[in-house]
Design a protein around this motif. Structure first.
Motif, PDB file in Angstrom:
ATOM      1  N   LEU A  98       0.834  -1.200   0.000  1.00  0.00           N
ATOM      2  CA  LEU A  98       0.000   0.000   0.000  1.00  0.00           C
ATOM      3  C   LEU A  98       0.868   1.249   0.000  1.00  0.00           C
ATOM      4  CD1 LEU A  98      -2.496  -1.169   2.770  1.00  0.00           C
ATOM      5  CD2 LEU A  98      -2.840  -1.273   0.297  1.00  0.00           C
ATOM      6  N   LEU A  99       0.367   2.307  -0.619  1.00  0.00           N
ATOM      7  CA  LEU A  99       1.060   3.588  -0.631  1.00  0.00           C
ATOM      8  C   LEU A  99       0.497   4.544   0.421  1.00  0.00           C
ATOM      9  CD1 LEU A  99       1.392   4.044  -4.496  1.00  0.00           C
ATOM     10  CD2 LEU A  99       3.133   3.261  -2.873  1.00  0.00           C
ATOM     11  N   ILE A 100      -0.447   4.047   1.221  1.00  0.00           N
ATOM     12  CA  ILE A 100      -1.009   4.809   2.332  1.00  0.00           C
ATOM     13  C   ILE A 100      -0.930   3.905   3.560  1.00  0.00           C
ATOM     14  CG2 ILE A 100      -2.544   6.215   0.897  1.00  0.00           C
ATOM     15  CD1 ILE A 100      -4.855   4.373   1.670  1.00  0.00           C
ATOM     16  N   PRO A 101      -1.050   4.468   4.757  1.00  0.00           N
ATOM     17  CA  PRO A 101      -1.020   3.615   5.951  1.00  0.00           C
ATOM     18  C   PRO A 101      -2.147   2.577   5.926  1.00  0.00           C
ATOM     19  CG  PRO A 101      -0.799   5.926   6.549  1.00  0.00           C
ATOM     20  CD  PRO A 101      -1.122   5.892   5.082  1.00  0.00           C
ATOM     21  N   GLU A 102      -1.869   1.412   6.462  1.00  0.00           N
ATOM     22  CA  GLU A 102      -2.838   0.314   6.457  1.00  0.00           C
ATOM     23  C   GLU A 102      -4.149   0.707   7.135  1.00  0.00           C
ATOM     24  OE1 GLU A 102      -2.780  -3.870   8.598  1.00  0.00           O
ATOM     25  OE2 GLU A 102      -1.296  -3.761   6.985  1.00  0.00           O
ATOM     26  N   ALA A 103      -4.065   1.428   8.249  1.00  0.00           N
ATOM     27  CA  ALA A 103      -5.272   1.846   8.972  1.00  0.00           C
ATOM     28  C   ALA A 103      -6.147   2.750   8.102  1.00  0.00           C
ATOM     29  CB  ALA A 103      -4.894   2.563  10.265  1.00  0.00           C
ATOM     30  N   GLU A 104      -5.520   3.619   7.336  1.00  0.00           N
ATOM     31  CA  GLU A 104      -6.267   4.511   6.441  1.00  0.00           C
ATOM     32  C   GLU A 104      -6.931   3.701   5.321  1.00  0.00           C
ATOM     33  OE1 GLU A 104      -5.397   8.226   3.400  1.00  0.00           O
ATOM     34  OE2 GLU A 104      -3.915   7.755   4.954  1.00  0.00           O
ATOM     35  N   ALA A 105      -6.214   2.711   4.790  1.00  0.00           N
ATOM     36  CA  ALA A 105      -6.776   1.856   3.736  1.00  0.00           C
ATOM     37  C   ALA A 105      -7.987   1.090   4.256  1.00  0.00           C
ATOM     38  CB  ALA A 105      -5.716   0.891   3.220  1.00  0.00           C
ATOM     39  N   ILE A 106      -7.895   0.559   5.460  1.00  0.00           N
ATOM     40  CA  ILE A 106      -9.007  -0.198   6.054  1.00  0.00           C
ATOM     41  C   ILE A 106     -10.222   0.697   6.221  1.00  0.00           C
ATOM     42  CG2 ILE A 106      -9.762  -1.373   8.162  1.00  0.00           C
ATOM     43  CD1 ILE A 106      -6.815  -2.432   8.351  1.00  0.00           C
ATOM     44  N   GLU A 107      -9.998   1.915   6.690  1.00  0.00           N
ATOM     45  CA  GLU A 107     -11.107   2.854   6.878  1.00  0.00           C
ATOM     46  C   GLU A 107     -11.770   3.186   5.537  1.00  0.00           C
ATOM     47  OE1 GLU A 107     -13.946   4.871   8.652  1.00  0.00           O
ATOM     48  OE2 GLU A 107     -12.427   3.709   9.714  1.00  0.00           O
ATOM     49  N   LYS A 108     -10.954   3.410   4.496  1.00  0.00           N
ATOM     50  CA  LYS A 108     -11.508   3.704   3.173  1.00  0.00           C
ATOM     51  C   LYS A 108     -12.290   2.513   2.623  1.00  0.00           C
ATOM     52  CE  LYS A 108      -8.348   7.218   1.503  1.00  0.00           C
ATOM     53  NZ  LYS A 108      -7.501   7.642   0.387  1.00  0.00           N
ATOM     54  N   ILE A 109     -11.777   1.308   2.837  1.00  0.00           N
ATOM     55  CA  ILE A 109     -12.466   0.108   2.358  1.00  0.00           C
ATOM     56  C   ILE A 109     -13.812  -0.027   3.063  1.00  0.00           C
ATOM     57  CG2 ILE A 109     -12.394  -2.423   2.296  1.00  0.00           C
ATOM     58  CD1 ILE A 109      -9.313  -2.130   1.923  1.00  0.00           C
ATOM     59  N   ARG A 110     -13.829   0.187   4.375  1.00  0.00           N
ATOM     60  CA  ARG A 110     -15.095   0.121   5.126  1.00  0.00           C
ATOM     61  C   ARG A 110     -16.108   1.125   4.580  1.00  0.00           C
ATOM     62  NH1 ARG A 110     -14.788  -3.090   9.588  1.00  0.00           N
ATOM     63  NH2 ARG A 110     -12.792  -3.141  10.659  1.00  0.00           N
ATOM     64  N   GLU A 111     -15.667   2.363   4.360  1.00  0.00           N
ATOM     65  CA  GLU A 111     -16.553   3.391   3.832  1.00  0.00           C
ATOM     66  C   GLU A 111     -17.083   2.995   2.458  1.00  0.00           C
ATOM     67  OE1 GLU A 111     -14.469   7.128   3.775  1.00  0.00           O
ATOM     68  OE2 GLU A 111     -14.055   7.034   5.929  1.00  0.00           O
ATOM     69  N   ASN A 112     -16.179   2.499   1.606  1.00  0.00           N
ATOM     70  CA  ASN A 112     -16.591   2.095   0.260  1.00  0.00           C
ATOM     71  C   ASN A 112     -17.584   0.951   0.301  1.00  0.00           C
ATOM     72  OD1 ASN A 112     -14.895   4.024  -0.842  1.00  0.00           O
ATOM     73  ND2 ASN A 112     -13.235   2.601  -1.233  1.00  0.00           N
ATOM     74  N   LEU A 113     -17.353  -0.015   1.180  1.00  0.00           N
ATOM     75  CA  LEU A 113     -18.275  -1.146   1.301  1.00  0.00           C
ATOM     76  C   LEU A 113     -19.663  -0.681   1.736  1.00  0.00           C
ATOM     77  CD1 LEU A 113     -15.950  -3.836   2.915  1.00  0.00           C
ATOM     78  CD2 LEU A 113     -16.955  -3.906   0.611  1.00  0.00           C
ATOM     79  N   LYS A 114     -19.707   0.256   2.675  1.00  0.00           N
ATOM     80  CA  LYS A 114     -20.990   0.795   3.125  1.00  0.00           C
ATOM     81  C   LYS A 114     -21.702   1.525   1.987  1.00  0.00           C
ATOM     82  CE  LYS A 114     -19.722   1.291   7.964  1.00  0.00           C
ATOM     83  NZ  LYS A 114     -19.358   2.232   9.030  1.00  0.00           N
TER      84      LYS A 114
END
Length: 87
Positions: free
Chosen positions: A65-81
């Motif tokens: 990843l080119l961003i922190p893992e925690a930020e990626a997880i948060e973005k994935i959660r938002e996208n899934l919602k």
């Protein structure tokens, strides 16, 4: 030897679990496209099985990843919602 036209491919409906999983990681910056593919596959497995938290699925992907893992997880959660996945 003859060359035939490729078989036509019928795209899957947009609301399938596969499309939702891959769309949820589409905007996550990675080193190369294959990293994004692995990430999408692991999100798909997580949506299908839900044995572990999403954090474990993202770490298991081994995506660079080119961003922190925690930020990626948060973005994935938002996208899934936004895509209507039940998480």
């Amino acid at each position: 030897m003859t060359t035939k036209a490729p078989s036509s491919v019928k795209p899957a409906p947009e609301q399938t679990i596969e499309n939702i999983a891959y769309a949820s990681v589409k905007n996550i910056p990675t080193v190369e496209p294959h990293d994004q593919d692995r990430l999408g596959y692991n999100v798909w497995r997580w949506l299908k099985l839900k044995h572990d938290p999403l954090e474990v699925a993202v770490k298991s992907a081994g995506a660079r990843l080119l961003i922190p893992e925690a930020e990626a997880i948060e973005k994935i959660r938002e996208n899934l919602k936004q895509l209507g996945a039940s998480i």
